[in-house]
Design a protein around this motif. Structure first.
Motif, PDB file in Angstrom:
ATOM      1  N   THR A  63     -56.490   0.641  -0.384  1.00  0.00           N
ATOM      2  CA  THR A  63     -55.381   1.464  -0.865  1.00  0.00           C
ATOM      3  C   THR A  63     -54.395   1.628   0.284  1.00  0.00           C
ATOM      4  O   THR A  63     -54.787   1.957   1.402  1.00  0.00           O
ATOM      5  CB  THR A  63     -55.883   2.844  -1.320  1.00  0.00           C
ATOM      6  N   HIS A  64     -53.122   1.379   0.001  1.00  0.00           N
ATOM      7  CA  HIS A  64     -52.097   1.531   1.036  1.00  0.00           C
ATOM      8  C   HIS A  64     -50.748   1.778   0.380  1.00  0.00           C
ATOM      9  O   HIS A  64     -50.567   1.555  -0.815  1.00  0.00           O
ATOM     10  CB  HIS A  64     -52.044   0.311   1.960  1.00  0.00           C
ATOM     11  N   ILE A  65     -49.828   2.254   1.197  1.00  0.00           N
ATOM     12  CA  ILE A  65     -48.474   2.563   0.732  1.00  0.00           C
ATOM     13  C   ILE A  65     -47.489   1.759   1.563  1.00  0.00           C
ATOM     14  O   ILE A  65     -47.616   1.663   2.779  1.00  0.00           O
ATOM     15  CB  ILE A  65     -48.177   4.068   0.901  1.00  0.00           C
ATOM     16  N   LEU A  66     -46.508   1.176   0.883  1.00  0.00           N
ATOM     17  CA  LEU A  66     -45.397   0.533   1.570  1.00  0.00           C
ATOM     18  C   LEU A  66     -44.156   1.376   1.348  1.00  0.00           C
ATOM     19  O   LEU A  66     -43.859   1.763   0.212  1.00  0.00           O
ATOM     20  CB  LEU A  66     -45.171  -0.890   1.048  1.00  0.00           C
ATOM     21  N   TYR A  67     -43.457   1.669   2.435  1.00  0.00           N
ATOM     22  CA  TYR A  67     -42.247   2.476   2.385  1.00  0.00           C
ATOM     23  C   TYR A  67     -41.095   1.627   2.882  1.00  0.00           C
ATOM     24  O   TYR A  67     -41.034   1.262   4.054  1.00  0.00           O
ATOM     25  CB  TYR A  67     -42.408   3.732   3.248  1.00  0.00           C
ATOM     26  N   PHE A  68     -40.184   1.289   1.989  1.00  0.00           N
ATOM     27  CA  PHE A  68     -39.023   0.469   2.321  1.00  0.00           C
ATOM     28  C   PHE A  68     -37.836   1.382   2.557  1.00  0.00           C
ATOM     29  O   PHE A  68     -37.508   2.214   1.696  1.00  0.00           O
ATOM     30  CB  PHE A  68     -38.715  -0.517   1.192  1.00  0.00           C
ATOM     31  N   SER A  69     -37.194   1.218   3.711  1.00  0.00           N
ATOM     32  CA  SER A  69     -36.081   2.079   4.071  1.00  0.00           C
ATOM     33  C   SER A  69     -35.126   1.334   4.989  1.00  0.00           C
ATOM     34  O   SER A  69     -35.296   0.147   5.243  1.00  0.00           O
ATOM     35  CB  SER A  69     -36.605   3.337   4.777  1.00  0.00           C
ATOM     36  N   SER A  70     -34.139   2.073   5.481  1.00  0.00           N
ATOM     37  CA  SER A  70     -33.162   1.523   6.408  1.00  0.00           C
ATOM     38  C   SER A  70     -32.791   2.606   7.411  1.00  0.00           C
ATOM     39  O   SER A  70     -32.791   3.795   7.069  1.00  0.00           O
ATOM     40  CB  SER A  70     -31.921   1.069   5.642  1.00  0.00           C
ATOM     41  N   GLU A  71     -32.462   2.203   8.620  1.00  0.00           N
ATOM     42  CA  GLU A  71     -32.089   3.169   9.653  1.00  0.00           C
ATOM     43  C   GLU A  71     -30.842   3.961   9.276  1.00  0.00           C
ATOM     44  O   GLU A  71     -30.700   5.112   9.665  1.00  0.00           O
ATOM     45  CB  GLU A  71     -31.842   2.452  10.986  1.00  0.00           C
ATOM     46  N   ASN A  72     -29.933   3.354   8.516  1.00  0.00           N
ATOM     47  CA  ASN A  72     -28.678   4.041   8.188  1.00  0.00           C
ATOM     48  C   ASN A  72     -28.689   4.698   6.806  1.00  0.00           C
ATOM     49  O   ASN A  72     -27.648   5.002   6.258  1.00  0.00           O
ATOM     50  CB  ASN A  72     -27.491   3.079   8.308  1.00  0.00           C
ATOM     51  N   CYS A  73     -29.860   4.956   6.269  1.00  0.00           N
ATOM     52  CA  CYS A  73     -30.003   5.577   4.945  1.00  0.00           C
ATOM     53  C   CYS A  73     -30.412   7.045   5.126  1.00  0.00           C
ATOM     54  O   CYS A  73     -31.537   7.335   5.526  1.00  0.00           O
ATOM     55  CB  CYS A  73     -31.050   4.818   4.137  1.00  0.00           C
ATOM     56  N   ASN A  74     -29.499   7.954   4.810  1.00  0.00           N
ATOM     57  CA  ASN A  74     -29.786   9.380   4.968  1.00  0.00           C
ATOM     58  C   ASN A  74     -30.873   9.858   4.011  1.00  0.00           C
ATOM     59  O   ASN A  74     -31.696  10.696   4.376  1.00  0.00           O
ATOM     60  CB  ASN A  74     -28.514  10.203   4.778  1.00  0.00           C
ATOM     61  N   VAL A  75     -30.879   9.345   2.801  1.00  0.00           N
ATOM     62  CA  VAL A  75     -31.921   9.726   1.835  1.00  0.00           C
ATOM     63  C   VAL A  75     -33.288   9.295   2.364  1.00  0.00           C
ATOM     64  O   VAL A  75     -34.261  10.041   2.276  1.00  0.00           O
ATOM     65  CB  VAL A  75     -31.643   9.114   0.443  1.00  0.00           C
ATOM     66  N   CYS A  76     -33.349   8.103   2.950  1.00  0.00           N
ATOM     67  CA  CYS A  76     -34.611   7.602   3.517  1.00  0.00           C
ATOM     68  C   CYS A  76     -35.148   8.548   4.586  1.00  0.00           C
ATOM     69  O   CYS A  76     -36.347   8.813   4.657  1.00  0.00           O
ATOM     70  CB  CYS A  76     -34.418   6.219   4.128  1.00  0.00           C
ATOM     71  N   HIS A  77     -34.240   9.054   5.417  1.00  0.00           N
ATOM     72  CA  HIS A  77     -34.649   9.957   6.494  1.00  0.00           C
ATOM     73  C   HIS A  77     -35.155  11.297   5.963  1.00  0.00           C
ATOM     74  O   HIS A  77     -35.984  11.936   6.611  1.00  0.00           O
ATOM     75  CB  HIS A  77     -33.498  10.177   7.474  1.00  0.00           C
ATOM     76  N   SER A  78     -34.694  11.716   4.811  1.00  0.00           N
ATOM     77  CA  SER A  78     -35.183  12.977   4.247  1.00  0.00           C
ATOM     78  C   SER A  78     -36.461  12.792   3.435  1.00  0.00           C
ATOM     79  O   SER A  78     -37.301  13.686   3.377  1.00  0.00           O
ATOM     80  CB  SER A  78     -34.102  13.655   3.399  1.00  0.00           C
TER      81      SER A  78
END
Length: 107
Positions: free
Chosen positions: A23-38
């Motif tokens: 069982t694992h989780i993948l979290y896709f984001s970007s450094e310049n994404c404010n929603v990702c940071h929250s």
């Protein structure tokens, strides 16, 4: 925020090794994404009570990996159990759904 369960994945090889976990989780984001940071601290906090690791992938640095997982918006959270994707949450994340899923497969 306790990030000891977070693994930064930057290659196909690292992803392949990480994906061997039942069982694992993948979290896709970007450094310049404010929603990702929250969203990220909430995800880490939510998963802290479970024996599960989060693989964090920057879509700007890992375009191929994002494409292979059909990531069209960020943040995107994928939960895998026994090698199969069981939950996909994008952009506006339903943390209650993630919590229920983890509770079902990990307890």
């Amino acid at each position: 925020m306790n990030t000891e369960k977070v693994v930064y994945l930057n290659s196909d090889e690292e992803l392949d090794e990480f994906s061997k976990k039942e069982t694992h989780i993948l979290y896709f984001s970007s450094e310049n994404c404010n929603v990702c940071h929250s969203v990220f601290p909430k995800l880490v906090e939510l998963t802290s009570e479970y024996d599960v690791e989060i693989g964090r992938i920057d879509v700007n640095k890992n375009v191929k990996i994002a494409g292979q997982h059909l990531i069209f918006s960020i943040p995107t959270i994928l939960i895998f159990n026994e090698g199969k994707e069981v939950v996909r949450e994008s952009r506006f994340v339903d943390f209650e759904k993630i919590s229920r899923t983890l509770q079902l497969i990990l307890t």
